[in-house]
Design a protein around this motif. Structure first.
Motif, PDB file in Angstrom:
ATOM      1  N   TYR A 127      -1.013  12.026  16.771  1.00 25.38           N
ATOM      2  CA  TYR A 127      -2.167  12.645  16.112  1.00 25.38           C
ATOM      3  C   TYR A 127      -3.205  13.099  17.135  1.00 25.38           C
ATOM      4  O   TYR A 127      -3.855  14.123  16.958  1.00 25.38           O
ATOM      5  N   PRO A 131      -2.067  17.951  17.379  1.00 24.82           N
ATOM      6  CA  PRO A 131      -2.552  18.188  16.015  1.00 24.82           C
ATOM      7  C   PRO A 131      -1.561  18.998  15.175  1.00 24.82           C
ATOM      8  O   PRO A 131      -1.449  18.769  13.970  1.00 24.82           O
ATOM      9  N   TYR A 135      -0.147  17.706  11.694  1.00 25.07           N
ATOM     10  CA  TYR A 135      -0.200  18.529  10.481  1.00 25.07           C
ATOM     11  C   TYR A 135       1.171  18.561   9.812  1.00 25.07           C
ATOM     12  O   TYR A 135       1.293  18.478   8.594  1.00 25.07           O
ATOM     13  N   THR A 138       1.885  15.419   7.844  1.00 25.87           N
ATOM     14  CA  THR A 138       1.226  15.482   6.548  1.00 25.87           C
ATOM     15  C   THR A 138       1.974  16.426   5.613  1.00 25.87           C
ATOM     16  O   THR A 138       2.132  16.147   4.421  1.00 25.87           O
ATOM     17  N   TRP A 139       2.449  17.516   6.175  1.00 22.95           N
ATOM     18  CA  TRP A 139       3.228  18.466   5.376  1.00 22.95           C
ATOM     19  C   TRP A 139       4.443  17.779   4.770  1.00 22.95           C
ATOM     20  O   TRP A 139       4.751  17.960   3.584  1.00 22.95           O
ATOM     21  N   SER A 142       3.494  15.515   1.996  1.00 25.69           N
ATOM     22  CA  SER A 142       3.099  16.296   0.839  1.00 25.69           C
ATOM     23  C   SER A 142       4.326  16.834   0.092  1.00 25.69           C
ATOM     24  O   SER A 142       4.354  16.892  -1.144  1.00 25.69           O
ATOM     25  N   GLU A 145       5.768  14.098  -1.965  1.00 27.05           N
ATOM     26  CA  GLU A 145       4.957  13.938  -3.171  1.00 27.05           C
ATOM     27  C   GLU A 145       5.349  14.966  -4.222  1.00 27.05           C
ATOM     28  O   GLU A 145       5.459  14.656  -5.406  1.00 27.05           O
TER      29      GLU A 145
ATOM     30  N   LEU B  95      -4.436  19.087  -1.791  1.00 27.29           N
ATOM     31  CA  LEU B  95      -3.792  19.077  -0.479  1.00 27.29           C
ATOM     32  C   LEU B  95      -2.427  19.748  -0.537  1.00 27.29           C
ATOM     33  O   LEU B  95      -2.071  20.549   0.327  1.00 27.29           O
ATOM     34  N   GLN B  96      -1.671  19.432  -1.571  1.00 27.76           N
ATOM     35  CA  GLN B  96      -0.361  20.053  -1.742  1.00 27.76           C
ATOM     36  C   GLN B  96      -0.460  21.574  -1.709  1.00 27.76           C
ATOM     37  O   GLN B  96       0.296  22.234  -1.012  1.00 27.76           O
ATOM     38  N   SER B  98      -2.757  23.319  -0.389  1.00 29.02           N
ATOM     39  CA  SER B  98      -3.170  23.765   0.929  1.00 29.02           C
ATOM     40  C   SER B  98      -1.999  23.861   1.887  1.00 29.02           C
ATOM     41  O   SER B  98      -1.897  24.775   2.680  1.00 29.02           O
ATOM     42  N   LEU B  99      -1.120  22.892   1.794  1.00 30.51           N
ATOM     43  CA  LEU B  99      -0.032  22.840   2.753  1.00 30.51           C
ATOM     44  C   LEU B  99       1.139  23.720   2.355  1.00 30.51           C
ATOM     45  O   LEU B  99       1.829  24.264   3.182  1.00 30.51           O
ATOM     46  N   MET B 100       1.367  23.831   1.050  1.00 29.55           N
ATOM     47  CA  MET B 100       2.616  24.433   0.627  1.00 29.55           C
ATOM     48  C   MET B 100       2.458  25.723  -0.165  1.00 29.55           C
ATOM     49  O   MET B 100       3.411  26.186  -0.773  1.00 29.55           O
ATOM     50  N   GLN B 104       1.646  23.133  -7.458  1.00 23.64           N
ATOM     51  CA  GLN B 104       2.822  22.774  -8.235  1.00 23.64           C
ATOM     52  C   GLN B 104       2.445  21.917  -9.445  1.00 23.64           C
ATOM     53  O   GLN B 104       3.311  21.425 -10.154  1.00 23.64           O
ATOM     54  N   HIS B 105       1.149  21.701  -9.626  1.00 22.40           N
ATOM     55  CA  HIS B 105       0.691  20.895 -10.759  1.00 22.40           C
ATOM     56  C   HIS B 105      -0.722  21.320 -11.131  1.00 22.40           C
ATOM     57  O   HIS B 105      -1.367  22.048 -10.380  1.00 22.40           O
ATOM     58  N   LEU B 123      -8.913  23.055   7.429  1.00 24.04           N
ATOM     59  CA  LEU B 123      -8.162  21.809   7.549  1.00 24.04           C
ATOM     60  C   LEU B 123      -7.576  21.657   8.951  1.00 24.04           C
ATOM     61  O   LEU B 123      -7.594  20.587   9.547  1.00 24.04           O
ATOM     62  N   MET B 124      -7.095  22.779   9.495  1.00 28.11           N
ATOM     63  CA  MET B 124      -6.480  22.712  10.815  1.00 28.11           C
ATOM     64  C   MET B 124      -7.486  22.292  11.881  1.00 28.11           C
ATOM     65  O   MET B 124      -7.140  21.567  12.813  1.00 28.11           O
ATOM     66  N   TYR B 127      -7.734  18.673  11.986  1.00 26.49           N
ATOM     67  CA  TYR B 127      -6.614  18.083  12.716  1.00 26.49           C
ATOM     68  C   TYR B 127      -6.808  18.212  14.226  1.00 26.49           C
ATOM     69  O   TYR B 127      -6.435  17.323  14.988  1.00 26.49           O
ATOM     70  N   VAL B 137      -6.145  11.604   6.332  1.00 26.07           N
ATOM     71  CA  VAL B 137      -5.605  12.527   5.326  1.00 26.07           C
ATOM     72  C   VAL B 137      -4.156  12.161   5.021  1.00 26.07           C
ATOM     73  O   VAL B 137      -3.739  12.084   3.867  1.00 26.07           O
ATOM     74  N   THR B 138      -3.403  11.904   6.071  1.00 25.14           N
ATOM     75  CA  THR B 138      -2.014  11.501   5.878  1.00 25.14           C
ATOM     76  C   THR B 138      -1.936  10.176   5.123  1.00 25.14           C
ATOM     77  O   THR B 138      -1.091   9.986   4.248  1.00 25.14           O
ATOM     78  N   ALA B 141      -2.343  10.852   1.510  1.00 23.94           N
ATOM     79  CA  ALA B 141      -1.138  11.454   0.936  1.00 23.94           C
ATOM     80  C   ALA B 141      -0.076  10.378   0.718  1.00 23.94           C
ATOM     81  O   ALA B 141       0.634  10.365  -0.289  1.00 23.94           O
TER      82      ALA B 141
END
Lengths: 251, 251
Positions: A127, A131, A135, A138-139, A142, A145, B95-96, B98-100, B104-105, B123-124, B127, B137-138, B141
């Motif tokens: 970490y 970075p 990231y 975390t991806w 996610s 999830e 967060l989901q 943001s990353l993906m 999805q919900h 967000l980056m 990090y 953050v991780t 999650a």
DNA sequence: CGACCTGTTGATGGGCGTCAATTGTGGTGG
DNA sequence: CCACCACAATTGACGCCCATCAACAGGTCG
């Protein structure tokens, strides 16, 4: 349950990581590759039906799956089992334990598996120094999830037939994305007991539901496994859209 | 579903963040506080029954819940709904997305809610500049993943009565940890339809199961809500151990 | 060869879904 | 102010989906 049998020789130096050959996984630059290579503690090879991680224990390692199939599950005090997800090459496992102390679930293999071992205590240095890689971790969390949300939707709201169709489509989709079939017919190395424990159904009823999909010619049941004949119709039957995820990270 | 009504005034500068007063949340140092404060875009206040985030959309923001209750859910094409988890103060949402990419919900409120708004694109930089916060953050999650595992176990393998007892105990436990009752009797602001959609049961059967818990004197049903009378017995009935999580991070 | 695992099928019953009707409450507009 | 409607909770009737019990077949392994 057999004990994991560790081997120390390093068959896959990071530069030749089998995951890097797959198009779905993103590339590392030189610096990242060097860093991850230093992070790597070794490789772990385990047999089929081995327990890789056990609920309630503390494990000083993090793993990335290089080859093989497995599943993640939880137990109730009286032994009822729920499989919450499956693990395949590229998946990072043991992160929960690293962050939160004790493992809250167990992981068992469905085939021989080899894993890349990282030291839990080094996670913080990743970490600090990378970075971008942080990231990515975390991806990955996610994404897990996201899959759990899907599975929960399925178990909670789909009928037995829909649930089974979804599960098979979901697994086939994931597995072929990481090239586990490459060309040959999709074959999932599961018993019907695994299906039952994933779907929240009894073994008997799962069998009867499997028979229905066989009669519809969507799957065929083989020696210890399920051969997928028509992925599209399975997805359609369950009302699931297997959105393609594109390139993704791994550690 | 009402539209979220945004307000721009900032009632809670980070130095007076209502979350920081709670013992469960860890402290920030000055540098972190300054950084998060700069990250903060504003506050969002929404009414009860408002949709905060919608499946299939892209949202340029990340949120931390400051006050209020909500739930996270998914829909099947024909409208069947599955609530996958609940959101409470301290939870990071979006967060989901943001990353993906696409959400999805969806997330809907159960009470008026105020949220702290962050820019997804920042967000980056978090990090890069604050590995400790990135780690947090991780951690968040990962905690969400852990809760989903529990919910999946419940829906998949517990009986209706156990499931309901678990859900009520789980929510009460979470809510009191962040001080949502502080002293007064635990009251969950849910309808029986919410319970049903969480448990994977029909509304009618949920009602009959609620009646059973009422008769056992473990809960009481109030105007649009469930009052918890005996948390320990609810947990015992479901075979769940409400392990205390201790101090935890938030952003 | 016997023990065990996996798959398969039939019988039976109960948990839970579906349909339907009733009550009470709050909100809204005539 | 009251008719009207929407929503939440409740209860009974009915039936199906799925759990449970049981038995058997085939394959593998010690």
């Amino acid at each position: 349950m057999k004990e994991p049998a560790a081997r120390s020789e390093r068959k896959f130096p990071c530069e030749q990581c089998p995951l890097m050959r797959r198009k779905v996984f993103r590339d590392f630059n030189k610096k990242e590759l060097d860093f991850v290579s230093r992070l790597k503690r070794g490789e772990l090879s385990v047999d089929r039906s081995a327990t890789v991680l056990a609920e309630g224990t503390r494990n000083p390692h993090l793993y990335t799956v290089l080859m093989g199939w497995g599943f993640r599950y939880k137990l109730l005090p009286d032994g009822r089992r729920q499989i919450v997800n499956y693990v395949m090459p590229g998946d990072l496992i043991g992160l929960q334990g690293s962050l939160m102390g004790e493992m809250q679930h167990s992981i068992e293999t469905l085939s021989p598996m080899t894993l890349c071992v990282f030291e839990r205590s080094e996670l913080m240095s990743l970490y600090r120094e990378h970075p971008d890689l942080a990231y990515d971790v975390t991806w990955l969390a996610s994404r897990e999830e996201c899959m759990l949300d899907e599975n929960l939707l399925s178990v909670g709201r789909r009928t037995a037939l829909e649930r089974l169709a979804y599960l098979i489509a979901f697994l086939t989709n994931r597995a072929s994305a990481v090239g586990m079939f490459n060309g040959s017919a999709p074959l999932l190395p599961l018993t019907q007991q695994h299906l039952a424990d994933t779907l929240g159904l009894s073994l008997v009823h799962t069998n009867k539901t499997v028979r229905k999909l066989v009669q519809k010619n969507l799957i065929r049941w083989r020696d210890k496994g399920c051969e997928v004949l028509d992925l599209d119709q399975l997805a359609a039957l369950s009302g699931w859209d297997p959105s393609d995820e594109g390139i993704r990270p791994f550690i």
